[in-house]
Design an enzyme around this catalytic site. Structure first.
Site, short mmCIF file in Angstrom:
data_model
loop_
_atom_site.label_atom_id
_atom_site.label_comp_id
_atom_site.label_asym_id
_atom_site.label_seq_id
_atom_site.Cartn_x
_atom_site.Cartn_y
_atom_site.Cartn_z
N GLU A 19 -56.37 19.44 10.72
CA GLU A 19 -56.17 18.22 9.93
C GLU A 19 -57.56 17.74 9.56
OE1 GLU A 19 -53.46 17.20 8.81
OE2 GLU A 19 -52.05 18.29 10.06
N CYS A 71 -58.37 9.39 7.47
CA CYS A 71 -58.44 10.51 6.51
C CYS A 71 -57.45 10.33 5.38
CB CYS A 71 -58.26 11.83 7.23
SG CYS A 71 -56.80 11.84 8.26
N LYS A 107 -60.02 17.87 24.25
CA LYS A 107 -61.37 17.30 24.18
C LYS A 107 -61.36 16.10 23.23
CE LYS A 107 -65.06 17.28 21.79
NZ LYS A 107 -65.57 15.94 22.02
N ASN A 139 -61.22 8.12 15.25
CA ASN A 139 -60.57 7.05 14.47
C ASN A 139 -59.14 6.72 14.93
OD1 ASN A 139 -59.66 9.47 13.42
ND2 ASN A 139 -59.67 8.80 11.30
N GLU A 160 -65.99 11.74 1.03
CA GLU A 160 -65.15 10.81 1.76
C GLU A 160 -65.99 9.60 2.18
OE1 GLU A 160 -63.41 12.76 5.14
OE2 GLU A 160 -61.59 11.56 5.02
N GLY A 168 -60.41 16.32 12.36
CA GLY A 168 -61.79 15.87 12.20
C GLY A 168 -62.31 16.27 10.84
N ALA A 182 -62.94 12.70 21.34
CA ALA A 182 -64.26 12.39 20.77
C ALA A 182 -65.09 11.59 21.77
CB ALA A 182 -64.07 11.60 19.48
N SER A 183 -66.39 11.82 21.78
CA SER A 183 -67.26 11.15 22.76
C SER A 183 -67.33 9.64 22.55
CB SER A 183 -68.67 11.74 22.70
OG SER A 183 -68.61 13.10 23.00
P1 ADP Z 1 -65.59 12.72 12.81
O1 ADP Z 1 -66.82 12.34 13.59
O2 ADP Z 1 -65.62 12.37 11.38
O3 ADP Z 1 -64.33 12.33 13.52
P2 ADP Z 1 -66.09 15.44 13.61
O4 ADP Z 1 -65.51 16.65 12.98
O5 ADP Z 1 -67.56 15.35 13.73
O6 ADP Z 1 -65.48 14.28 12.74
O7 ADP Z 1 -65.49 15.21 15.07
C1 ADP Z 1 -64.15 15.39 15.40
C2 ADP Z 1 -64.07 15.97 16.78
O8 ADP Z 1 -64.70 17.24 16.77
C3 ADP Z 1 -64.76 15.17 17.87
O9 ADP Z 1 -64.02 15.28 19.07
C4 ADP Z 1 -66.08 15.86 17.99
O10 ADP Z 1 -66.65 15.67 19.26
C5 ADP Z 1 -65.65 17.30 17.81
N1 ADP Z 1 -66.74 18.20 17.45
C6 ADP Z 1 -67.88 17.92 16.80
N2 ADP Z 1 -68.67 19.01 16.73
C7 ADP Z 1 -68.00 20.01 17.33
C8 ADP Z 1 -68.27 21.40 17.61
N3 ADP Z 1 -69.40 21.96 17.23
N4 ADP Z 1 -67.33 22.10 18.28
C9 ADP Z 1 -66.19 21.54 18.67
N5 ADP Z 1 -65.88 20.25 18.46
C10 ADP Z 1 -66.76 19.50 17.80
#
Ligand code: ADP
Length: 485
Positions: free
Chosen positions: A255, A289, A180, A157, A386, A233, A182-183
């Site tokens: 956070e 958030c 890392k 976001n 949420e 996240g 987000a994808s």
């Molecule tokens: P949102 O999709 O609501 O932002 P997520 O917690 O799913 O919240 O994702 C936040 C970040 O955490 C992203 O970069 C996601 O790829 C990463 N993430 C999701 N699953 C895992 C995991 N099992 N281990 C580490 N990072 C993760």
């Protein structure tokens, strides 16, 4: 413009100063949420690539930790300038992958730069202490040292600014990092690699891997070389990361989710409250958030507030973030739209009334109408969960005590907002709300100078403020004896 964008749109990972592909050669598609079309790809890296990135960060730490605070401050100031020099290009890239309006993207990139500047300044103020010694022949020093390799995991976001609050203090403290992103939104994260390279951070200081969240996350949490995990996240993933990091006793900053209440009392300036409500609800299409999840409005002004909020929400221009004047872009994907629809169905089934919006936008895809629902009740899903979308449920309350109780009736405790014209009430309510951040007669409160962070299940630690440095520093007590004084 396009050429510049492609300069920052890195379709590769940064490990030890090299831009590389995944060992398997596999990639992940990155989609523009406004069109549903592919923008490009990024490597689908896993544990092995992450391990190499961590080892590179550990190697780089050996010399980076010895740089002076002034050197790091200067590098960060250059990074700030580089971000601002490329603000438009970085904003365009952000909108392409994330969907938010260009205005919001420019704001986010500007905020990234502001955090970097703040931490450039804080870098030079990581003071220790000289403590009065109880022994005549000894002296006590307390010094601060960088914790070491930091792992930063960020969400989709705010793919740019969430990194500024993590990389900013990490680099200021003298730590090195493995990031890392987000994808869904990896390019804004990878752009930090290009920017850090450009301004002269040594190789291995900032490494960025994209790919399988589970595999990368597991390596980051279990590798003993990583000394700190900083994550933004969901609460669910945050809890898992804390658990996984426990085996190597890492520092953690979290956070996590929020469930922000927004209270409006009869004595509030109504127009100001509506203006704040629009900003605190529909920014980033409700996908932050700290976005308001629940409005609580006192009975005397309830109808008027609902009417004005609905009116203002209808005026929001929905469209592709790249188009002129657009205020609300698409949601991140169709799954997010389906979740929003579930909240609305649940509310309507339990007696809620849709006053504005309520359905997918005529533009199709993942566009959704800004929505206001009156007659919200505590058995509706959005009381506890949420929303992360453009729905404004409005609850009615009678007394101040009742409003505070309802607002606190959640396991979350990130941001909250309230509007009142009464000074005594302002203090009572501020002290009664169990939240990490409070906006009094303000709907947008984030700034680098102030500590951003939650209590309860919304997280651990603060980002921003002088407090934002503390989690990146170890405290060392030094006792110097035998002074013969
Ligand atoms: P949102 O999709 O609501 O932002 P997520 O917690 O799913 O919240 O994702 C936040 C970040 O955490 C992203 O970069 C996601 O790829 C990463 N993430 C999701 N699953 C895992 C995991 N099992 N281990 C580490 N990072 C993760």
């Amino acid at each position: 413009m396009l050429q510049k964008t492609s300069h920052f749109m890195r379709q590769a990972n940064l490990i030890n100063g090299e831009w590389v592909q995944a060992d398997s050669g596999q990639t992940i598609d990155v989609i523009n949420p406004a069109t549903g079309l592919k923008i490009g790809t990024v490597p689908k890296a896993g544990g092995a690539e992450t391990r190499r990135a961590i080892e590179a960060a550990e190697e780089a730490f050996k010399s980076f930790r010895k740089t002076s605070a002034l050197e790091r401050s200067k590098l960060l100031r250059k990074l700030h300038d580089a971000i601002m020099d490329n603000q438009d290009v970085l904003a365009e890239l952000l909108t392409l992958e994330q969907g938010k309006s260009l205005t919001e993207s420019r704001g986010e990139v500007g905020s990234s730069a502001a955090y970097v500047l703040w931490f450039a300044e804080e870098a030079r103020r990581t003071y220790g202490d000289v403590v009065p010694s109880p022994w005549a022949d000894r002296r006590i020093l307390v010094t601060k040292e960088p914790v070491g390799v930091v792992a930063a995991i960020t969400p989709w976001n705010f793919p740019s600014s969430m990194l500024s609050r993590k990389l900013g203090p990490a680099l200021a403290a003298g730590c090195t990092a493995v990031v890392k992103p987000a994808s869904q939104t990896p390019y804004s994260g990878l752009a930090w690699g290009a920017l850090c390279e450009e301004v002269g951070f040594p190789k291995g200081v900032v490494n960025i891997v994209t790919g399988s969240a589970g595999e990368i996350g597991d390596e980051l949490c279990t590798n003993p070389l990583v000394k700190k995990i900083t994550f933004t996240g969901s609460t669910e993933i945050g809890k898992m990361l804390i658990q996984k990091s426990a085996m190597t006793v890492k520092k953690v900053s979290m956070e996590l989710g929020g469930n922000a209440p927004f209270l409006v009392f009869d004595d509030a300036d109504l127009d100001r409250a509506v203006q704040g409500a629009i900003a605190a609800k529909y920014r980033n299409s409700g996908q932050t958030c700290v976005c308001t999840n629940r409005f609580f409005v006192q009975e005397g002004i309830y109808d008027k507030f609902v009417e004005k909020l609905a009116e203002a929400s209808k005026k929001l221009k929905v469209g592709s973030g790249l188009d002129d004047g657009v205020q609300q872009g698409p949601l991140i994907d169709v799954k997010a739209v389906e979740k929003v629809e579930e909240f609305i169905e649940d509310a309507v089934a339990k007696g809620g009334k849709i006053v504005s919006g309520g359905k997918r936008h005529a533009l199709g895809g993942s566009f959704f109408e800004p929505t206001v629902i009156s007659g919200a009740k505590s058995n509706m899903k959005f009381m506890k969960d949420e929303i992360f979308g453009p729905i404004a449920p409005v609850f009615k309350f009678k007394t101040e005590a009742e409003a505070i109780e309802q607002a606190n009736d959640t396991e979350f405790g990130l941001a909250c907002y309230f509007y009142t014209g009464d000074l005594g009430r302002a203090f009572r309510v501020m002290e009664g709300l169990k939240y990490g951040m409070v906006g009094v007669n303000e709907g947008i409160i984030t700034t680098p100078e102030a500590p951003f962070g939650g209590v309860k299940e919304s997280g651990l630690g603060s980002e921003g403020g002088y407090q934002g440095m503390t989690d990146y520093l170890d405290t060392k007590y030094v006792c110097i004896g035998g002074l013969g004084l």
